[in-house]
Design an enzyme around this catalytic site. Structure first.
Site, PDB file in Angstrom:
ATOM      1  N   TYR A  32       0.820  -1.201   0.000  1.00 13.87           N
ATOM      2  CA  TYR A  32       0.000   0.000   0.000  1.00 13.87           C
ATOM      3  C   TYR A  32       0.855   1.252   0.000  1.00 13.87           C
ATOM      4  O   TYR A  32       2.073   1.193   0.185  1.00 13.87           O
ATOM      5  CB  TYR A  32      -0.951  -0.002   1.202  1.00 13.87           C
ATOM      6  CG  TYR A  32      -0.304   0.379   2.526  1.00 13.87           C
ATOM      7  CD1 TYR A  32       0.533  -0.507   3.204  1.00 13.87           C
ATOM      8  CD2 TYR A  32      -0.523   1.639   3.095  1.00 13.87           C
ATOM      9  CE1 TYR A  32       1.121  -0.147   4.420  1.00 13.87           C
ATOM     10  CE2 TYR A  32       0.071   1.992   4.308  1.00 13.87           C
ATOM     11  CZ  TYR A  32       0.883   1.097   4.955  1.00 13.87           C
ATOM     12  OH  TYR A  32       1.467   1.459   6.150  1.00 13.87           O
ATOM     13  N   ARG A  51       8.001   4.067  -4.786  1.00 15.18           N
ATOM     14  CA  ARG A  51       8.094   3.123  -3.659  1.00 15.18           C
ATOM     15  C   ARG A  51       7.059   2.010  -3.809  1.00 15.18           C
ATOM     16  O   ARG A  51       7.322   0.851  -3.483  1.00 15.18           O
ATOM     17  CB  ARG A  51       7.913   3.873  -2.326  1.00 15.18           C
ATOM     18  CG  ARG A  51       8.151   2.974  -1.123  1.00 15.18           C
ATOM     19  CD  ARG A  51       8.143   3.743   0.181  1.00 15.18           C
ATOM     20  NE  ARG A  51       6.846   4.351   0.444  1.00 15.18           N
ATOM     21  CZ  ARG A  51       6.604   5.204   1.441  1.00 15.18           C
ATOM     22  NH1 ARG A  51       7.592   5.544   2.265  1.00 15.18           N
ATOM     23  NH2 ARG A  51       5.404   5.721   1.617  1.00 15.18           N
ATOM     24  N   HIS A 100      -1.654 -21.127   0.465  1.00 22.34           N
ATOM     25  CA  HIS A 100      -0.495 -20.238   0.587  1.00 22.34           C
ATOM     26  C   HIS A 100       0.120 -19.872  -0.746  1.00 22.34           C
ATOM     27  O   HIS A 100       0.486 -18.730  -0.966  1.00 22.34           O
ATOM     28  CB  HIS A 100       0.561 -20.857   1.520  1.00 22.34           C
ATOM     29  CG  HIS A 100       0.181 -20.771   2.969  1.00 22.34           C
ATOM     30  ND1 HIS A 100      -0.897 -21.445   3.483  1.00 22.34           N
ATOM     31  CD2 HIS A 100       0.709 -20.069   3.985  1.00 22.34           C
ATOM     32  CE1 HIS A 100      -1.014 -21.168   4.764  1.00 22.34           C
ATOM     33  NE2 HIS A 100      -0.048 -20.318   5.105  1.00 22.34           N
ATOM     34  N   LYS A 144       6.404  -1.784   1.928  1.00 20.11           N
ATOM     35  CA  LYS A 144       5.212  -1.204   2.570  1.00 20.11           C
ATOM     36  C   LYS A 144       4.067  -2.200   2.430  1.00 20.11           C
ATOM     37  O   LYS A 144       3.158  -2.052   1.604  1.00 20.11           O
ATOM     38  CB  LYS A 144       4.881   0.163   1.948  1.00 20.11           C
ATOM     39  CG  LYS A 144       4.073   1.058   2.900  1.00 20.11           C
ATOM     40  CD  LYS A 144       4.197   2.500   2.504  1.00 20.11           C
ATOM     41  CE  LYS A 144       3.230   3.408   3.232  1.00 20.11           C
ATOM     42  NZ  LYS A 144       3.356   3.438   4.681  1.00 20.11           N
ATOM     43  N   GLU A 177      11.866   2.810  14.283  1.00 24.64           N
ATOM     44  CA  GLU A 177      11.018   3.920  13.829  1.00 24.64           C
ATOM     45  C   GLU A 177       9.726   3.902  14.626  1.00 24.64           C
ATOM     46  O   GLU A 177       9.582   3.117  15.555  1.00 24.64           O
ATOM     47  CB  GLU A 177      10.750   3.802  12.322  1.00 24.64           C
ATOM     48  CG  GLU A 177      10.048   2.522  11.920  1.00 24.64           C
ATOM     49  CD  GLU A 177       9.885   2.361  10.412  1.00 24.64           C
ATOM     50  OE1 GLU A 177       9.862   3.371   9.695  1.00 24.64           O
ATOM     51  OE2 GLU A 177       9.765   1.207   9.968  1.00 24.64           O
ATOM     52  N   LEU A 201      10.984   1.608   7.024  1.00 25.54           N
ATOM     53  CA  LEU A 201      10.406   2.031   5.751  1.00 25.54           C
ATOM     54  C   LEU A 201      11.217   3.208   5.203  1.00 25.54           C
ATOM     55  O   LEU A 201      11.520   4.137   5.955  1.00 25.54           O
ATOM     56  CB  LEU A 201       8.958   2.486   5.992  1.00 25.54           C
ATOM     57  CG  LEU A 201       8.195   2.847   4.732  1.00 25.54           C
ATOM     58  CD1 LEU A 201       7.783   1.578   3.988  1.00 25.54           C
ATOM     59  CD2 LEU A 201       6.968   3.677   5.065  1.00 25.54           C
TER      60      LEU A 201
HETATM   61  N1  PDD Z   1       2.784   5.361   7.406  1.00 27.28           N
HETATM   62  N2  PDD Z   1       7.414   4.313   9.061  1.00 27.28           N
HETATM   63  C1  PDD Z   1       6.299   3.575   9.041  1.00 27.28           C
HETATM   64  C2  PDD Z   1       6.303   2.250   9.712  1.00 27.28           C
HETATM   65  C3  PDD Z   1       5.142   4.054   8.398  1.00 27.28           C
HETATM   66  O1  PDD Z   1       4.036   3.318   8.362  1.00 27.28           O
HETATM   67  C4  PDD Z   1       5.184   5.344   7.803  1.00 27.28           C
HETATM   68  C5  PDD Z   1       4.007   5.920   7.083  1.00 27.28           C
HETATM   69  C6  PDD Z   1       6.371   6.073   7.851  1.00 27.28           C
HETATM   70  C7  PDD Z   1       6.507   7.410   7.190  1.00 27.28           C
HETATM   71  O2  PDD Z   1       6.605   7.202   5.802  1.00 27.28           O
HETATM   72  P1  PDD Z   1       6.138   8.328   4.775  1.00 27.28           P
HETATM   73  O3  PDD Z   1       6.883   9.544   5.125  1.00 27.28           O
HETATM   74  O4  PDD Z   1       6.534   7.796   3.447  1.00 27.28           O
HETATM   75  O5  PDD Z   1       4.662   8.490   4.949  1.00 27.28           O
HETATM   76  C8  PDD Z   1       7.476   5.533   8.483  1.00 27.28           C
HETATM   77  C9  PDD Z   1       1.590   5.657   6.653  1.00 27.28           C
HETATM   78  C10 PDD Z   1       1.296   7.085   6.541  1.00 27.28           C
HETATM   79  C11 PDD Z   1       0.465   4.837   7.241  1.00 27.28           C
HETATM   80  O6  PDD Z   1       0.649   3.628   7.367  1.00 27.28           O
HETATM   81  O7  PDD Z   1      -0.606   5.372   7.545  1.00 27.28           O
END
Ligand code: PDD
Length: 277
Positions: A32, A51, A100, A144, A177, A201
């Site tokens: 996603y 990405r 699977h 992601k 993170e 990520l």
């Molecule tokens: N999440 N780390 C994780 C685990 C994340 O899920 C996200 C973003 C980020 C920040 O990534 P970016 O700057 O590309 O949004 C870092 C999204 C917004 C979500 O799952 O809702």
């Protein structure tokens, strides 16, 4: 007869909508993205699509036309008419009876929502409290993927502690993170954040924050932080698409700085917002 049961209702398997067999549900077998718009302009869509393509390739979902995804994003965004929107989209491997392995003939399923991006002005003005949680995720957090159970459990744990984000800590005691954000610390004039490895990520916001930091004269160290280091930082903040930059003023109950968003966090936010115009 092969059957399914929906709540208390028995249904012949062949009468079920394909959505019930989406591998995204059974296995989290999909990837996603979340992009957002500022005043009618989608921020960094090119990077999000790149990405997305990387994530699709990493899990072997083939045959997706990224130009088609781009035009669907624009079409939906225009149809919604929301100026400040979160644009969520995912692709799952397809729909099939649960097993699977998958067949090459499966057709990927696309899904997208455009919703109002919440107002986090209050969090940004006051800063937030975060709590730490073991990082229970798998070893390919650079993808992601729709598998977000470890993120969800950590985030819920933080919510139960009255915190706005969970900061994930690996087995070596290093911060990876946030559950849905990247984590940053400032020491003097140095910005520090986890290096890009398969443990985190490759955040789009992270890239812009680093650029913004250099623009305002901070040095940047891509180096993991221990809990102790983080709790002694001059400033802490999280960053991500849906919230951009939010100061962290409490870290596992410990007050950071003077308990208010720090000066560099605020000027980084100003600098970052220039990229969104
Ligand atoms: N999440 N780390 C994780 C685990 C994340 O899920 C996200 C973003 C980020 C920040 O990534 P970016 O700057 O590309 O949004 C870092 C999204 C917004 C979500 O799952 O809702």
């Amino acid at each position: 007869m092969q059957i399914a049961m929906l709540q208390d209702k028995i249904v012949p398997i062949e009468d079920l909508e394909p959505v019930y067999f989406d591998r995204g549900i059974y296995f989290g077998d999909g990837v996603y993205e979340v992009a957002r718009s500022y005043d009618g302009k989608i921020f960094a869509l090119k990077e999000h699509l790149q990405r997305f393509a990387n994530s699709l390739a990493a899990i072997g979902i083939t045959g997706v036309d990224i130009d088609e995804v781009r035009s669907r994003v624009h079409k939906a965004f225009e149809a919604a008419g929301i100026l400040n929107a979160n644009i969520y989209f995912h692709i799952t491997r397809g729909s099939a009876l649960r097993k699977h392995t998958w067949d090459a003939s499966l057709e990927p399923i696309f899904f997208l929502t455009v919703t109002e991006s919440g107002d986090n002005a209050d969090d940004k003005a006051k800063g937030i409290a975060v709590s730490t949680h073991p990082d229970w995720r798998w070893r390919r957090c650079d993808i992601k993927s729709l598998n977000l159970l470890a993120n969800v459990l950590a985030r819920q744990d933080a919510a139960q502690k009255g915190c706005a984000e969970a900061i994930l800590v690996d087995e070596a005691g290093l911060i990876t993170e946030g559950s849905h954000s990247t984590f940053f610390a400032i020491f003097g004039q140095k910005l520090q954040t986890t290096p890009l490895t398969a443990n985190i990520l490759p955040s789009i916001t992270r890239k812009s924050v680093i650029e913004a930091a250099r623009n305002i004269g901070l040095t940047v160290a891509e180096q993991s932080l221990t809990l102790r280091q983080a709790s002694h930082a001059d400033e802490l903040f999280i960053a991500g698409t849906t919230q951009d930059i939010v100061a962290v003023v409490r870290f596992d109950g410990q007050v950071i700085g003077d308990g208010k968003p720090g000066k560099y966090t605020m000027s980084l936010t100003q600098e970052f917002l220039k990229f969104t115009v």
